[in-house]
Design a protein around this motif. Structure first.
Motif, PDB file in Angstrom:
ATOM      1  N   LYS A   8     -44.551  -3.355 -69.584  1.00 19.51           N
ATOM      2  CA  LYS A   8     -45.640  -3.331 -70.572  1.00 19.51           C
ATOM      3  C   LYS A   8     -46.496  -2.078 -70.380  1.00 19.51           C
ATOM      4  O   LYS A   8     -46.828  -1.391 -71.344  1.00 19.51           O
ATOM      5  N   LYS A   9     -46.841  -1.769 -69.145  1.00 24.49           N
ATOM      6  CA  LYS A   9     -47.664  -0.596 -68.857  1.00 24.49           C
ATOM      7  C   LYS A   9     -46.935   0.686 -69.281  1.00 24.49           C
ATOM      8  O   LYS A   9     -47.542   1.593 -69.855  1.00 24.49           O
ATOM      9  N   PHE A  10     -45.633   0.768 -69.001  1.00 26.01           N
ATOM     10  CA  PHE A  10     -44.843   1.932 -69.393  1.00 26.01           C
ATOM     11  C   PHE A  10     -44.838   2.105 -70.909  1.00 26.01           C
ATOM     12  O   PHE A  10     -45.062   3.204 -71.420  1.00 26.01           O
ATOM     13  N   GLU A  12     -46.960   0.926 -73.092  1.00 28.29           N
ATOM     14  CA  GLU A  12     -48.310   1.269 -73.546  1.00 28.29           C
ATOM     15  C   GLU A  12     -48.637   2.734 -73.264  1.00 28.29           C
ATOM     16  O   GLU A  12     -49.328   3.384 -74.061  1.00 28.29           O
ATOM     17  N   SER A  13     -48.149   3.278 -72.147  1.00 30.02           N
ATOM     18  CA  SER A  13     -48.408   4.694 -71.857  1.00 30.02           C
ATOM     19  C   SER A  13     -47.675   5.585 -72.859  1.00 30.02           C
ATOM     20  O   SER A  13     -48.218   6.608 -73.295  1.00 30.02           O
ATOM     21  N   LEU A  14     -46.446   5.219 -73.230  1.00 27.36           N
ATOM     22  CA  LEU A  14     -45.735   5.974 -74.262  1.00 27.36           C
ATOM     23  C   LEU A  14     -46.486   5.926 -75.589  1.00 27.36           C
ATOM     24  O   LEU A  14     -46.682   6.949 -76.242  1.00 27.36           O
ATOM     25  N   GLN A  15     -46.895   4.717 -75.967  1.00 21.11           N
ATOM     26  CA  GLN A  15     -47.589   4.551 -77.238  1.00 21.11           C
ATOM     27  C   GLN A  15     -48.928   5.280 -77.235  1.00 21.11           C
ATOM     28  O   GLN A  15     -49.332   5.863 -78.245  1.00 21.11           O
ATOM     29  N   GLY A  16     -49.602   5.271 -76.088  1.00 21.18           N
ATOM     30  CA  GLY A  16     -50.870   5.987 -75.965  1.00 21.18           C
ATOM     31  C   GLY A  16     -50.709   7.487 -76.135  1.00 21.18           C
ATOM     32  O   GLY A  16     -51.636   8.176 -76.557  1.00 21.18           O
ATOM     33  N   ALA A  17     -49.526   7.991 -75.809  1.00 32.21           N
ATOM     34  CA  ALA A  17     -49.224   9.415 -75.972  1.00 32.21           C
ATOM     35  C   ALA A  17     -48.664   9.710 -77.365  1.00 32.21           C
ATOM     36  O   ALA A  17     -48.250  10.831 -77.642  1.00 32.21           O
ATOM     37  N   ASP A  19     -45.961   8.203 -78.790  1.00 32.66           N
ATOM     38  CA  ASP A  19     -44.526   7.944 -78.918  1.00 32.66           C
ATOM     39  C   ASP A  19     -44.300   6.457 -79.158  1.00 32.66           C
ATOM     40  O   ASP A  19     -44.454   5.648 -78.259  1.00 32.66           O
ATOM     41  N   HIS A  20     -43.924   6.132 -80.389  1.00 27.08           N
ATOM     42  CA  HIS A  20     -43.693   4.732 -80.757  1.00 27.08           C
ATOM     43  C   HIS A  20     -42.210   4.454 -81.001  1.00 27.08           C
ATOM     44  O   HIS A  20     -41.854   3.486 -81.669  1.00 27.08           O
TER      45      HIS A  20
END
Length: 80
Positions: A8-10, A12-17, A19-20
């Motif tokens: 989940k954290k990984f 979310e970090s992609l999405q925060g950058a 990248d969806h």
């Protein structure tokens, strides 16, 4: 149940950058649909899920040779 929060954290970090592109589909080994939804609510992001008791879990486990939990299978758009 220790792996899911890391995933989940990984995600979310992609999405925060911004990248969806990564989509997670949760395949539950819970005993009931209510247990599955409770765990998803507590520990998951906005993920898709295979319906509990639909037979999808067994089909996917066989196709991708999953023999234990947790397991992570990465596939492309055509299932390879």
């Amino acid at each position: 149940r220790q792996f899911t929060p890391v995933l989940k954290k990984f995600v979310e970090s992609l999405q925060g950058a911004g990248d969806h592109s990564l989509k997670v589909i949760f395949v539950s080994s819970d005993k009931s649909e209510s247990e599955m939804w409770q765990y998803m609510y507590e520990a998951h992001g906005n993920w898709l899920a295979v319906a509990c008791g639909s037979g999808g879990k067994d089909q996917l486990s066989s196709r991708y040779q999953v023999s234990g939990i947790p397991s992570l299978v990465v596939i492309n758009q055509v299932g390879q």
